[in-house]
Design an enzyme around this catalytic site. Structure first.
Site, short mmCIF file in Angstrom:
data_model
loop_
_atom_site.label_atom_id
_atom_site.label_comp_id
_atom_site.label_asym_id
_atom_site.label_seq_id
_atom_site.Cartn_x
_atom_site.Cartn_y
_atom_site.Cartn_z
N HIS A 129 -20.62 -2.54 -31.93
CA HIS A 129 -21.35 -1.27 -31.84
C HIS A 129 -21.59 -0.79 -33.27
O HIS A 129 -20.80 -1.10 -34.17
CB HIS A 129 -20.45 -0.28 -31.08
CG HIS A 129 -21.11 1.01 -30.71
ND1 HIS A 129 -21.27 2.04 -31.62
CD2 HIS A 129 -21.61 1.47 -29.54
CE1 HIS A 129 -21.85 3.05 -31.01
NE2 HIS A 129 -22.07 2.74 -29.75
N ASP A 206 -11.56 -2.14 -31.71
CA ASP A 206 -12.42 -1.07 -31.20
C ASP A 206 -12.25 -1.09 -29.68
O ASP A 206 -12.76 -1.97 -29.00
CB ASP A 206 -13.87 -1.34 -31.61
CG ASP A 206 -14.87 -0.46 -30.89
OD1 ASP A 206 -14.47 0.29 -29.97
OD2 ASP A 206 -16.07 -0.52 -31.23
N GLN A 209 -14.65 0.76 -25.07
CA GLN A 209 -14.96 0.39 -23.69
C GLN A 209 -13.73 -0.07 -22.93
O GLN A 209 -13.70 -0.02 -21.70
CB GLN A 209 -15.98 -0.75 -23.67
CG GLN A 209 -17.36 -0.38 -24.12
CD GLN A 209 -18.00 0.66 -23.23
OE1 GLN A 209 -17.72 0.73 -22.03
NE2 GLN A 209 -18.83 1.49 -23.80
N LYS A 232 -14.87 7.89 -22.31
CA LYS A 232 -15.22 6.66 -21.58
C LYS A 232 -14.14 6.28 -20.59
O LYS A 232 -14.19 5.23 -19.96
CB LYS A 232 -15.47 5.52 -22.57
CG LYS A 232 -16.73 5.74 -23.42
CD LYS A 232 -17.08 4.50 -24.20
CE LYS A 232 -17.99 4.76 -25.38
NZ LYS A 232 -19.38 5.02 -25.01
N CYS A 370 -26.99 0.93 -29.26
CA CYS A 370 -26.29 1.04 -30.56
C CYS A 370 -25.74 -0.31 -31.01
O CYS A 370 -24.71 -0.38 -31.69
CB CYS A 370 -25.17 2.08 -30.54
SG CYS A 370 -25.76 3.73 -30.27
#
Lengths: 412, 147
Positions: A129, A206, A209, A232, A370
């Site tokens: 991202h 990261d 998600q 999220k 993104c």
């Protein structure tokens, strides 16, 4: 990943926890398939925000009065819940942030600025991202460091051999997305962490998600940092967490100064507070952090394995049903993936499809998500992305697939 | 004497949209039909210079002048946006330069364009209108300089 079959979750009962799902959009019942952008919030989370403002709004940590005490306890309770949620060794390793982007920027500025040197390398993947690209580019430019990129194959997977080859003695930071927002690919971050550590690089995950779709155990992953967002995973927007190993956090210099993050301030010298507070300058987003705890509890109450199994069943069904749509091309067919289905349709622009689906009450995301470098890699402008959550149903997916067939027919 | 053609065409469109009664699918269908009616734009005109700035989708728009009237050619890479530009062309094509420059495009507000195509597309739509008015102004200046 769980290999369990879809459990007997009472989805209709779960849906009742999400008031927003009851509405109609453009005269049609809302089908919300934009969960990778943000999930909807259960009543438990929404109520916690009003309860905070109606019952015990006060600034935390410094006040001696009862309301301040209650707010501080609730805020710090949330930290304890998240320590357990990601299985951090210590509660002080959990820093509250605005979200994943904020967390990665914190690492780039507070770790990168101190430890990166000219000629050093930062390794990311082609499916990152923008929030796991741009903060590194900024700090790399400042320090004369370089960004290196692990390629993805046609299925949207990376290879550990490539990772191993690309990590060199100059690599200081390896930062990889756990689950791709555009493709759904789940990356082998535990194995990548081992490769990074073998060359004395730190491992950043990261987890934007991943947190509501994957089991997250930061000790098992042995990552040095794990950044994620509350919104999220059924929590409020504007709050998230950054996990960091104690030894590393203690070596880092804060990059934001202000209230809360200090021990003592004089015009000659300021000494910083202990972790995690030295990275939490200013009054934090108390209401949302307090409510975020309820999101974690909500996930735990249903059971992450149950959620994952339901989402896997939905994703598999979506792939099957969408395969019936003439001219469909899937992007992201990795063996391990979360509940994201990304695709294009020949001769149908994603924007047209997105708007025509919206007219039918179906919310999907269209565009580059993104991840422009990833779209460039596939030679496309963008995709149509449907992403599923615990409250989505097989019936919704059937309606979605039938709607797409109708839409395609209008273009032929 | 003012030419009411532009307003007559606008009123027809308002009438058409009111018949669609806010049904989003029907409105999209109508726009796509309009887009299909747009005469094909030669590929040679689909240049970077002819792209309308400020649109999410690609929109190409050109204007030619003949006897004080403007003739537009347009295309887009998305069907719905092609319908939107077609809507504008259908109202303003072959209009007199001054009429185009002075046109009050009240239909945009009357049909609730903002509500049904969303803020981003609405901004793109306004960019198309701005581009058309820029063409009109450029030709007006050119003709005045030639006179």
């Amino acid at each position: 990943m769980s290999t369990a079959v879809a459990p007997e979750l009472d989805i209709q009962k779960i849906r009742k926890d999400f008031p927003i799902l009851e509405q109609k959009v453009n005269g049609k019942p809302l089908i919300y398939f934009d969960n990778a952008a943000t999930t909807q919030k259960p009543k438990q989370v929404i109520d916690a925000i009003s309860e905070y403002y109606e019952g015990y709004n006060a600034n935390i940590h410094r006040g001696l009065h009862s309301l301040a005490e209650k707010a501080t306890t609730a805020f710090e309770d949330s930290r304890k819940i998240f320590q357990k949620f990601i299985n951090a060794a210590e509660v002080e390793e959990v820093i509250f942030t605005k979200g994943t982007t904020d967390g990665i920027n914190l690492i780039a500025n507070a770790y990168g600025r101190k430890f990166l040197q000219e000629g050093d390398e930062i390794l990311i993947t082609a499916m990152e991202h923008h929030s796991n690209i741009v903060p590194w580019q900024i700090i790399a430019e400042e320090k004369g460091a370089f960004l290196k990129v692990v390629p993805v194959n046609t299925k949207g997977e990376i290879s550990l051999d490539d990772v191993e080859q690309l990590i060199t003695d100059k690599t200081k930071i390896v930062s990889v997305v756990y689950a791709s927002n555009s493709l759904g690919t789940v990356n082998p971050v535990k194995e990548i962490a081992k490769l990074a550590h073998a060359k004395n690089a730190i491992m950043v995950v990261d987890g934007a998600q991943a947190s509501s779709h994957c089991v997250v155990d930061v000790q098992d992953l042995d990552c040095d940092f794990y950044a994620t967002s509350g919104h999220k995973m059924y929590g409020p927007t504007g709050c998230g967490i950054l996990y960091g190993k104690r030894a590393i956090l203690e070596e880092m210099t804060p990059y934001q100064g202000g209230g809360e993050m200090i021990h003592n301030v004089s015009f000659d010298k300021t000494t910083y507070n202990d972790i995690p507070y030295k990275f939490e300058a200013g009054t934090p987003n108390i209401a949302d952090v307090v409510a975020l705890k309820h999101a974690a509890e909500y996930i735990d109450a249903i059971g992450k394995d149950n959620i994952m199994a339901h989402e896997q069943a939905l994703t598999q069904h979506a792939h099957e049903r969408l395969s019936e749509v003439p001219g469909i091309n899937f992007y992201g067919t990795a063996a391990e993936k979360v509940s994201v289905v990304s695709f294009t349709i020949d001769n149908v622009h994603p924007y047209d499809a997105g708007m025509m689906l919206d007219a039918k009450g179906i919310a999907v995301r269209t565009g580059h998500h993104c991840t422009q470098p990833l779209m460039d890699h596939f030679g496309i402008e963008g995709t149509i992305r449907a992403s599923f959550s615990v409250y989505n149903t097989i019936e919704e997916i059937n309606f979605f697939a039938d709607s797409l067939k109708d839409i395609v027919a209008k273009f032929s | 004497m003012a030419d009411n053609t532009i307003n007559t065409k606008q009123d027809e469109i308002i009438e058409k949209f009111s018949m669609l009664d806010g049904d989003m699918e029907m409105m999209i269908g109508y726009l796509m039909e309009l887009g299909e009616k747009l005469p094909e734009m030669p590929e040679s005109l689909k240049t970077e210079d002819n792209i309308v700035k400020g649109c999410q989708s690609k929109v190409w728009l050109t204007a030619d002048e003949n006897a004080g009237k403007l003739h537009f050619q347009a295309d887009s890479n998305t069907a719905i946006t092609k319908g939107l530009v077609s809507l504008l062309v259908s109202i303003l094509n072959n209009g007199r330069i001054d009429d185009i420059l002075n046109a009050d495009l009240y239909f945009v507000h009357k049909i609730g364009m903002n509500r049904f195509i969303g803020t981003q597309r609405s901004n793109g739509f306004l960019s198309m209108i701005k581009q058309i008015k820029m063409y009109a102004l450029a030709y007006k200046t050119k003709l005045e300089n030639e006179a």
